[in-house]
Motif scaffolding. Sequence first.
Motif, PDB file in Angstrom:
ATOM      1  N   LYS A   6       0.851  -1.206   0.000  1.00 52.50           N
ATOM      2  CA  LYS A   6       0.000   0.000   0.000  1.00 52.50           C
ATOM      3  C   LYS A   6       0.881   1.249   0.000  1.00 52.50           C
ATOM      4  O   LYS A   6       0.646   2.183  -0.773  1.00 52.50           O
ATOM      5  CB  LYS A   6      -0.938  -0.006   1.203  1.00 52.50           C
ATOM      6  CG  LYS A   6      -1.772   1.261   1.333  1.00 52.50           C
ATOM      7  CD  LYS A   6      -2.866   1.156   2.375  1.00 52.50           C
ATOM      8  CE  LYS A   6      -2.366   1.004   3.773  1.00 52.50           C
ATOM      9  NZ  LYS A   6      -3.445   1.115   4.785  1.00 52.50           N
ATOM     10  N   ARG A   7       1.878   1.271   0.843  1.00 56.32           N
ATOM     11  CA  ARG A   7       2.800   2.407   0.907  1.00 56.32           C
ATOM     12  C   ARG A   7       3.531   2.586  -0.427  1.00 56.32           C
ATOM     13  O   ARG A   7       3.721   3.701  -0.898  1.00 56.32           O
ATOM     14  CB  ARG A   7       3.803   2.196   2.040  1.00 56.32           C
ATOM     15  CG  ARG A   7       3.166   2.153   3.428  1.00 56.32           C
ATOM     16  CD  ARG A   7       4.222   2.022   4.522  1.00 56.32           C
ATOM     17  NE  ARG A   7       5.099   3.172   4.482  1.00 56.32           N
ATOM     18  CZ  ARG A   7       6.430   3.104   4.582  1.00 56.32           C
ATOM     19  NH1 ARG A   7       7.044   1.925   4.734  1.00 56.32           N
ATOM     20  NH2 ARG A   7       7.162   4.202   4.518  1.00 56.32           N
ATOM     21  N   TYR A   8       3.911   1.457  -1.045  1.00 55.81           N
ATOM     22  CA  TYR A   8       4.597   1.475  -2.332  1.00 55.81           C
ATOM     23  C   TYR A   8       3.691   2.060  -3.421  1.00 55.81           C
ATOM     24  O   TYR A   8       4.109   2.941  -4.183  1.00 55.81           O
ATOM     25  CB  TYR A   8       5.014   0.047  -2.688  1.00 55.81           C
ATOM     26  CG  TYR A   8       5.577  -0.128  -4.075  1.00 55.81           C
ATOM     27  CD1 TYR A   8       6.927   0.089  -4.328  1.00 55.81           C
ATOM     28  CD2 TYR A   8       4.767  -0.535  -5.135  1.00 55.81           C
ATOM     29  CE1 TYR A   8       7.451  -0.077  -5.601  1.00 55.81           C
ATOM     30  CE2 TYR A   8       5.281  -0.704  -6.399  1.00 55.81           C
ATOM     31  CZ  TYR A   8       6.623  -0.469  -6.633  1.00 55.81           C
ATOM     32  OH  TYR A   8       7.134  -0.643  -7.902  1.00 55.81           O
ATOM     33  N   LEU A   9       2.472   1.576  -3.484  1.00 57.28           N
ATOM     34  CA  LEU A   9       1.552   2.047  -4.517  1.00 57.28           C
ATOM     35  C   LEU A   9       1.210   3.526  -4.327  1.00 57.28           C
ATOM     36  O   LEU A   9       1.042   4.255  -5.310  1.00 57.28           O
ATOM     37  CB  LEU A   9       0.288   1.190  -4.534  1.00 57.28           C
ATOM     38  CG  LEU A   9       0.486  -0.229  -5.066  1.00 57.28           C
ATOM     39  CD1 LEU A   9      -0.737  -1.092  -4.767  1.00 57.28           C
ATOM     40  CD2 LEU A   9       0.788  -0.211  -6.559  1.00 57.28           C
ATOM     41  N   ASP A  64      11.994   7.083  -1.882  1.00 55.33           N
ATOM     42  CA  ASP A  64      12.634   6.446  -3.040  1.00 55.33           C
ATOM     43  C   ASP A  64      13.484   5.255  -2.616  1.00 55.33           C
ATOM     44  O   ASP A  64      13.480   4.214  -3.284  1.00 55.33           O
ATOM     45  CB  ASP A  64      13.495   7.463  -3.799  1.00 55.33           C
ATOM     46  CG  ASP A  64      12.670   8.524  -4.506  1.00 55.33           C
ATOM     47  OD1 ASP A  64      11.442   8.321  -4.675  1.00 55.33           O
ATOM     48  OD2 ASP A  64      13.240   9.562  -4.897  1.00 55.33           O
ATOM     49  N   ALA A  65      14.191   5.383  -1.500  1.00 54.18           N
ATOM     50  CA  ALA A  65      15.029   4.277  -1.018  1.00 54.18           C
ATOM     51  C   ALA A  65      14.171   3.087  -0.620  1.00 54.18           C
ATOM     52  O   ALA A  65      14.518   1.926  -0.906  1.00 54.18           O
ATOM     53  CB  ALA A  65      15.883   4.739   0.158  1.00 54.18           C
ATOM     54  N   VAL A  89      11.218   2.357  -1.838  1.00 50.84           N
ATOM     55  CA  VAL A  89      10.693   1.785  -3.084  1.00 50.84           C
ATOM     56  C   VAL A  89      11.698   0.797  -3.667  1.00 50.84           C
ATOM     57  O   VAL A  89      11.348  -0.328  -4.042  1.00 50.84           O
ATOM     58  CB  VAL A  89      10.349   2.894  -4.105  1.00 50.84           C
ATOM     59  CG1 VAL A  89      10.169   2.326  -5.511  1.00 50.84           C
ATOM     60  CG2 VAL A  89       9.092   3.642  -3.670  1.00 50.84           C
ATOM     61  N   LYS A  90      12.961   1.189  -3.733  1.00 48.05           N
ATOM     62  CA  LYS A  90      13.998   0.300  -4.286  1.00 48.05           C
ATOM     63  C   LYS A  90      14.158  -0.960  -3.440  1.00 48.05           C
ATOM     64  O   LYS A  90      14.299  -2.060  -3.979  1.00 48.05           O
ATOM     65  CB  LYS A  90      15.333   1.053  -4.385  1.00 48.05           C
ATOM     66  CG  LYS A  90      15.347   2.073  -5.490  1.00 48.05           C
ATOM     67  CD  LYS A  90      16.660   2.804  -5.570  1.00 48.05           C
ATOM     68  CE  LYS A  90      16.568   3.865  -6.667  1.00 48.05           C
ATOM     69  NZ  LYS A  90      17.696   4.773  -6.659  1.00 48.05           N
ATOM     70  N   GLU A  91      14.122  -0.798  -2.124  1.00 45.17           N
ATOM     71  CA  GLU A  91      14.239  -1.961  -1.238  1.00 45.17           C
ATOM     72  C   GLU A  91      13.048  -2.906  -1.414  1.00 45.17           C
ATOM     73  O   GLU A  91      13.215  -4.127  -1.475  1.00 45.17           O
ATOM     74  CB  GLU A  91      14.322  -1.489   0.214  1.00 45.17           C
ATOM     75  CG  GLU A  91      14.506  -2.611   1.201  1.00 45.17           C
ATOM     76  CD  GLU A  91      14.570  -2.127   2.640  1.00 45.17           C
ATOM     77  OE1 GLU A  91      14.317  -2.956   3.531  1.00 45.17           O
ATOM     78  OE2 GLU A  91      14.869  -0.941   2.878  1.00 45.17           O
ATOM     79  N   PHE A  92      11.854  -2.346  -1.534  1.00 46.63           N
ATOM     80  CA  PHE A  92      10.651  -3.158  -1.731  1.00 46.63           C
ATOM     81  C   PHE A  92      10.746  -3.927  -3.046  1.00 46.63           C
ATOM     82  O   PHE A  92      10.448  -5.123  -3.096  1.00 46.63           O
ATOM     83  CB  PHE A  92       9.414  -2.249  -1.722  1.00 46.63           C
ATOM     84  CG  PHE A  92       8.108  -2.969  -1.877  1.00 46.63           C
ATOM     85  CD1 PHE A  92       7.553  -3.694  -0.836  1.00 46.63           C
ATOM     86  CD2 PHE A  92       7.409  -2.908  -3.075  1.00 46.63           C
ATOM     87  CE1 PHE A  92       6.347  -4.363  -0.983  1.00 46.63           C
ATOM     88  CE2 PHE A  92       6.199  -3.565  -3.234  1.00 46.63           C
ATOM     89  CZ  PHE A  92       5.664  -4.299  -2.181  1.00 46.63           C
ATOM     90  N   GLU A  93      11.163  -3.274  -4.108  1.00 43.18           N
ATOM     91  CA  GLU A  93      11.265  -3.915  -5.423  1.00 43.18           C
ATOM     92  C   GLU A  93      12.344  -4.990  -5.473  1.00 43.18           C
ATOM     93  O   GLU A  93      12.337  -5.838  -6.364  1.00 43.18           O
ATOM     94  CB  GLU A  93      11.519  -2.862  -6.496  1.00 43.18           C
ATOM     95  CG  GLU A  93      10.315  -1.970  -6.755  1.00 43.18           C
ATOM     96  CD  GLU A  93      10.596  -0.841  -7.729  1.00 43.18           C
ATOM     97  OE1 GLU A  93      11.791  -0.507  -7.953  1.00 43.18           O
ATOM     98  OE2 GLU A  93       9.618  -0.267  -8.255  1.00 43.18           O
ATOM     99  N   ALA A  94      13.245  -4.990  -4.513  1.00 46.22           N
ATOM    100  CA  ALA A  94      14.293  -6.013  -4.467  1.00 46.22           C
ATOM    101  C   ALA A  94      13.784  -7.336  -3.894  1.00 46.22           C
ATOM    102  O   ALA A  94      14.432  -8.368  -4.048  1.00 46.22           O
ATOM    103  CB  ALA A  94      15.480  -5.510  -3.643  1.00 46.22           C
ATOM    104  N   ASN A  95      12.615  -7.318  -3.255  1.00 46.14           N
ATOM    105  CA  ASN A  95      12.053  -8.550  -2.695  1.00 46.14           C
ATOM    106  C   ASN A  95      11.430  -9.371  -3.825  1.00 46.14           C
ATOM    107  O   ASN A  95      10.626  -8.839  -4.594  1.00 46.14           O
ATOM    108  CB  ASN A  95      10.999  -8.220  -1.629  1.00 46.14           C
ATOM    109  CG  ASN A  95      10.508  -9.459  -0.917  1.00 46.14           C
ATOM    110  OD1 ASN A  95       9.934 -10.355  -1.513  1.00 46.14           O
ATOM    111  ND2 ASN A  95      10.736  -9.512   0.382  1.00 46.14           N
TER     112      ASN A  95
END
Length: 194
Positions: free
Chosen positions: A114-117, A145-146, A148-154
């Motif tokens: 939710k936070r990401y979206l 932004d940091a 977001v990148k960490e989330f996308e790494a999962n």
Amino acid sequence: MSVAREYLDGNAADIVTAIRTLFQERGSSQYGFEAVTQLEHALQSATLGLEQNASSELISAALLHDVGHLLHDLPDDAPEQGIDDHHENVGFHFLKTHFGPETYEPVRLHVAAKRYLCATREGYHDQLSEPSQVSLRLQGGPMSDAEVKEFEANPHYEAAIELRIWDDTAKVPNLVTPGLDQFEAHLRQSLRPA
């Protein structure tokens, strides 16, 4: 003794039976200030997974993504009192012993999704229900932004986003869905091998 401990200690031999009992005993509670119960929300989320031909693991995650709400004794209006129940972490810890990461990771990540979206998708925040916007503030607001990148790494982030979209949609009063029994096979399919 906490509700979570009672279920883990009393029903660890068959987590599916424990989950069914948990929904039977606590699923009729209101889902925050939404117009559905916890069980209705869970069944609607899982039904959306069925309709998308999702894997049994992701359907199970959809059914169980808010199980953490059933495992604490906080009041229904906890977010309005400024209390974040961290239900995603409670649910994750409840599930990780019995299910694989394809189930427990989307559960753990659905609040982060939710936070990401909110940070990455134009207009997403405005589509959230008012109770979901209230809880978002307690959960940290849109990601940096940091983050977001960490989330996308999962490796499970896309599944978490899919689950999040179902979660946002699964709030329709009086919607007819399959019953809890209809999801037992998906739960059992998703269990870690003994």
